[in-house]
Write an enzyme that holds these catalytic residues in place. Sequence first.
Site, PDB file in Angstrom:
ATOM      1  N   GLU A 148      -2.521  12.363  64.189  1.00 52.13           N
ATOM      2  CA  GLU A 148      -1.419  13.072  64.834  1.00 52.13           C
ATOM      3  C   GLU A 148      -0.041  12.454  64.578  1.00 52.13           C
ATOM      4  OE1 GLU A 148      -2.098  13.078  69.021  1.00 52.13           O
ATOM      5  OE2 GLU A 148      -2.528  10.930  69.133  1.00 52.13           O
ATOM      6  N   VAL A 186     -39.190  15.499  68.634  1.00 56.51           N
ATOM      7  CA  VAL A 186     -37.810  15.879  68.958  1.00 56.51           C
ATOM      8  C   VAL A 186     -36.854  14.753  68.563  1.00 56.51           C
ATOM      9  CG1 VAL A 186     -36.229  16.249  70.906  1.00 56.51           C
ATOM     10  CG2 VAL A 186     -38.389  17.487  70.800  1.00 56.51           C
ATOM     11  N   ASP A 230     -37.213   3.805  65.099  1.00 57.55           N
ATOM     12  CA  ASP A 230     -37.712   2.870  66.102  1.00 57.55           C
ATOM     13  C   ASP A 230     -36.894   1.580  66.215  1.00 57.55           C
ATOM     14  OD1 ASP A 230     -40.090   4.368  66.890  1.00 57.55           O
ATOM     15  OD2 ASP A 230     -40.778   3.968  64.868  1.00 57.55           O
ATOM     16  N   GLY A 290     -41.542   6.377  71.553  1.00 57.93           N
ATOM     17  CA  GLY A 290     -41.622   5.118  70.837  1.00 57.93           C
ATOM     18  C   GLY A 290     -42.955   4.903  70.145  1.00 57.93           C
ATOM     19  N   ASN A 348      -7.487   1.197  69.289  1.00 55.34           N
ATOM     20  CA  ASN A 348      -6.268   0.532  68.815  1.00 55.34           C
ATOM     21  C   ASN A 348      -5.970  -0.757  69.551  1.00 55.34           C
ATOM     22  OD1 ASN A 348      -5.685   1.861  71.256  1.00 55.34           O
ATOM     23  ND2 ASN A 348      -3.534   2.113  70.722  1.00 55.34           N
ATOM     24  N   SER A 372      -8.829   5.837  70.912  1.00 54.14           N
ATOM     25  CA  SER A 372      -7.986   5.518  69.748  1.00 54.14           C
ATOM     26  C   SER A 372      -8.460   4.280  69.007  1.00 54.14           C
ATOM     27  CB  SER A 372      -6.532   5.320  70.188  1.00 54.14           C
ATOM     28  OG  SER A 372      -6.030   6.481  70.814  1.00 54.14           O
ATOM     29  N   GLY A 411      -5.309   9.646  68.337  1.00 55.47           N
ATOM     30  CA  GLY A 411      -5.297   8.228  67.979  1.00 55.47           C
ATOM     31  C   GLY A 411      -3.941   7.571  68.055  1.00 55.47           C
TER      32      GLY A 411
END
Length: 765
Positions: free
Chosen positions: A610, A293, A169, A202, A513, A511, A555
Site C-alpha cells: 500500500e 481429511v 505427521d 495421527g 514490521n 505487518s 503492511g
Amino acid sequence: MAQPDSKKIFFENLSGAGKAIAVLTSGGDAQGMNAAVRAVVRMGLYVGAKVYFIHEGYQGMVDGGENIREATWESVSSMLQVGGTVIGSARCKDFRSHEGRLKAAHNLVKRGITNLCVIGGDGSLTGANLFREEWSGLLSELVQQGLIEADAVQKYSALHIVGMVGSIDNDFCGTDMTIGTDSALHRIIEVVDAIMTTAQRGRLCWSYLALVSALACGADWVLIPEMPPEDGWEEKMCQKLSATRSRGTRLNIIIVAEGAIDRHGKSITSSFVKDLVVKNLGFDTRVTILGHVQRGGTPSAFDRILASRMGVEAVLALLETTANTPACVVSLCGNQSVRVPLMECVQTTQEVQKAMDQKRFEEAVKLRVDPLLCAFLPQSNFNVAVLNVGAPAAGMNAAVRSAVRVGISEGHKMFAVSDGFEGFYKGQIKEIKWGDVGGWTGQGGSLLGTKRTLPAKHVDKIAEQMRKYNINALLVIGGFEAFLSLLELSAARGKYDEFCVPMVMVPATVSNNVPGSDLSIGADTALNAITTTCDRIKQSASGTKRRVFIIETMGGYCGYLATVGGLAAGADAAYIYEEPFDIRDLQANVEHLTEKMKTSIQRGLVLRNENSNVNYTTDFIYQLYTEEGRGVFDCRKNVLGHMQQGGAPSPFDRNFGTKISAKAMQWLSQKLVESYRKGRVFANTEDTCCLLGMHARALVFQPVVELKDHTDFVHRIPKEQWWLKLRPLMKILAKYKTSYDVSDSGQVEHVIHSRPKDSDASVAM
C-alpha cells in the site's frame, strides 16, 4: 559498504550446465509437495540443468519409459495451489529388491541423471540412501549385462541425493516442520472449530498434529502415545471436564491421537473415551474421526513458502555436492534452512520409535517434544498485567490466554488491561481468572480491546494505576506501537519507580514490521488470507482470455505481506517500499509478462504494498498494465484491505502466540525473582525491558533500547529484514534473470548441532 559474499551471486560460481536432476515424490502425499516440485524444476532450469519428473515415485523409476519425462518451465505452472502431488506417489515393493534398484539405475543412466531430489518420509529417504550406496556396484552389473557402455561407469560414477521431508505427521527428526504439517493443522482446526468435539488423528510414530491442534483449539484433554497418562487419568479427566462445565462452559474438546496408550500399554481409543465420559458424567458426547481429511485441500501459505525455500535449497545442495558429500536433507531450524545428514535424521527418528516400543516414554519425549511444552514452572507470587497495544492481529487472544494461564500456574495474580494504554491510564484494569480466557484461542481480533495510544502523555496516570494495583510486571502484546511504548516506559524509569519492573513485549501485527523479530503473531493469518484470495481471483479468470490481476496488500511501509504473499501465490511481481522502482522497472515487468502471456501462462498476478510508492499507486499500475498489455491481456485490480486483519487465527498463529507468550511469562517470573529485594520489586537495567522475538534459529530476548539503532522510526520498519532475501527467489520462480543470495546456504550440519540450546522449535517459517 561491506564487500559482497563470494557466494551471493550464485550463478557465477555454481552452474547446472551438463547436469541432470530428477525429482520424485514418494510415500503418502502431503500438501505443499507440488510447491517443492515447482521450485526444484524452475531453479534447476534457471541454473542450466536438465530437470526430469519421475512419476509415481520409485515405481516410476523402476518402470521407466514415460514415467520419466523431461520437465519444462510451463509444466509446473498452476500447480502451486494444488494439494497432493501432481506427479504421483506410490509405494514400491520392486524398489526394495536388488533387481528393482538395478532397473532404476539403468533408467537413470540412460537419461544421464545422477542427481536425485526425493520428497517423502523416512522410508523413502532411507531407500534413496541405500540406492546411492549401491550405485557404483549397480553400474558395474549393468556393464556386465551389456546394458550400458563401460565408460558410463566413470561418467556417472556418483549418485547425489538430497531429500525434503513431505509428511503431514511432522515425525522426522532433524527438522522443525515437514512439508504438509501446517496444511494438515489447518484442516484439523477447521473441523474442530466447526464441531468442537472429540477427534482422533495421527499415527503411532508421532502425535505432533494431536498435540499442536490441542494447543491451537484450546482442548481440555489430549492423549498421545509419547506421553501416556498416569494411572487414574480417567478420574482426573472427568473431574477436569466437570469443573469446566461448572464454570459455565457448554462444551469440551478431547483430542485422542491414533495409537494412544496408557502406562501399561493398553490402547486408548476415542470410543473408549466417549463411553467413559458418558458413563461417569452423562454428557452428550460425539466422536469425529478425521482420517484423510487431514491430507486434503490446498496447501497453506506456510507450506507453499517452506516448500519453495526447501526446493531451491535442494538444487543448491545438489550443485555443491561432491562424491564424498553424504546424502542430506534440507530442513527447517527456527526460521533458517539447514542441511543435515540424511541417515543421522533417520537414525534419530528410529530411536524415537524404539524408545516407544520399549516403553521408555520420557526418553521419547526428550527426543521429540519441544522443551517449552514440558518446562517446569517455578512458583512465585506477583501481580502481572497483560495488555494489547496497536492494531488487532489474529492470535492476540491465544497469546493472552497462554499468558494468563501460565502466570496463574506459576502463582501470579493476573490483571487484564482493556484498550491498551488508553485503558491503563483510565483504570480499566481487572483481575482475570483461569476460566475467563476459556475459548479465546480460536477467536480473531483482540477481546481485551486494543488502541494505538502511547503512554508518554499519560505516564503519571499510568504510574498511579501501577501503584493502585501493585503491578509488578508488564506483558505487552502488539506491534510497532507496543515497541514504542516500551521505549517510552523504559525512559520514564528515571522519574517513576513504578516502571522499574520487568517488562516484555511479544510482537503481534499483520505487518510484521517489529524490529528484533523475524515473525509476528498475526502475519501468518494475513498471508493465508492473501494467498486464498489470490487463488480465488486467479480461478475467476479460468477459461477466459488472458488476464492480469493487480492486488494491493496492507503492511504500511513494510513489504513483508506483498513479498511473501507473492511467493506463496505465485506472483509475477511485487512492488514494495524497501526495493525502490521507477517507470523503467514497471515497463520491464509489463514486457516480461507480455512475453509469458504470449507463450504460456493465461493469468498473471502482481502485488503492490500500500505504501510502496507515493506516485506509482495501485490505480496508476493498473492503468499502465491495461494500456501496455492491450491486445495481449486485460487487467483487473483488487484492494484486499482489512480482510487481511480479520478472521480466525491460523494454526500457526495460535501455536506461535501460545508458545511465545508462555516463554515471555517464564522470563517475567525469572526476572521478578531476581529483582525482588527488601520486600519490593525493583528492575531498572536495560535487560529487564525486552522484546521477545524469533531471530534466525531461536527465540531471543533483546533489550528494546538496543533495538533503537536497528529501527527506521520514520517508516516504522527494521533497517534490516530477513525476508528481503526471498525476493530474488520469487523473481527466479517467475522467470526473471536475477542474482540470488546463497550466503546463508551452508555445509551439512549434524542433527545434534542444528538447533541452538535455547531455541524454540517449530514456530517459524
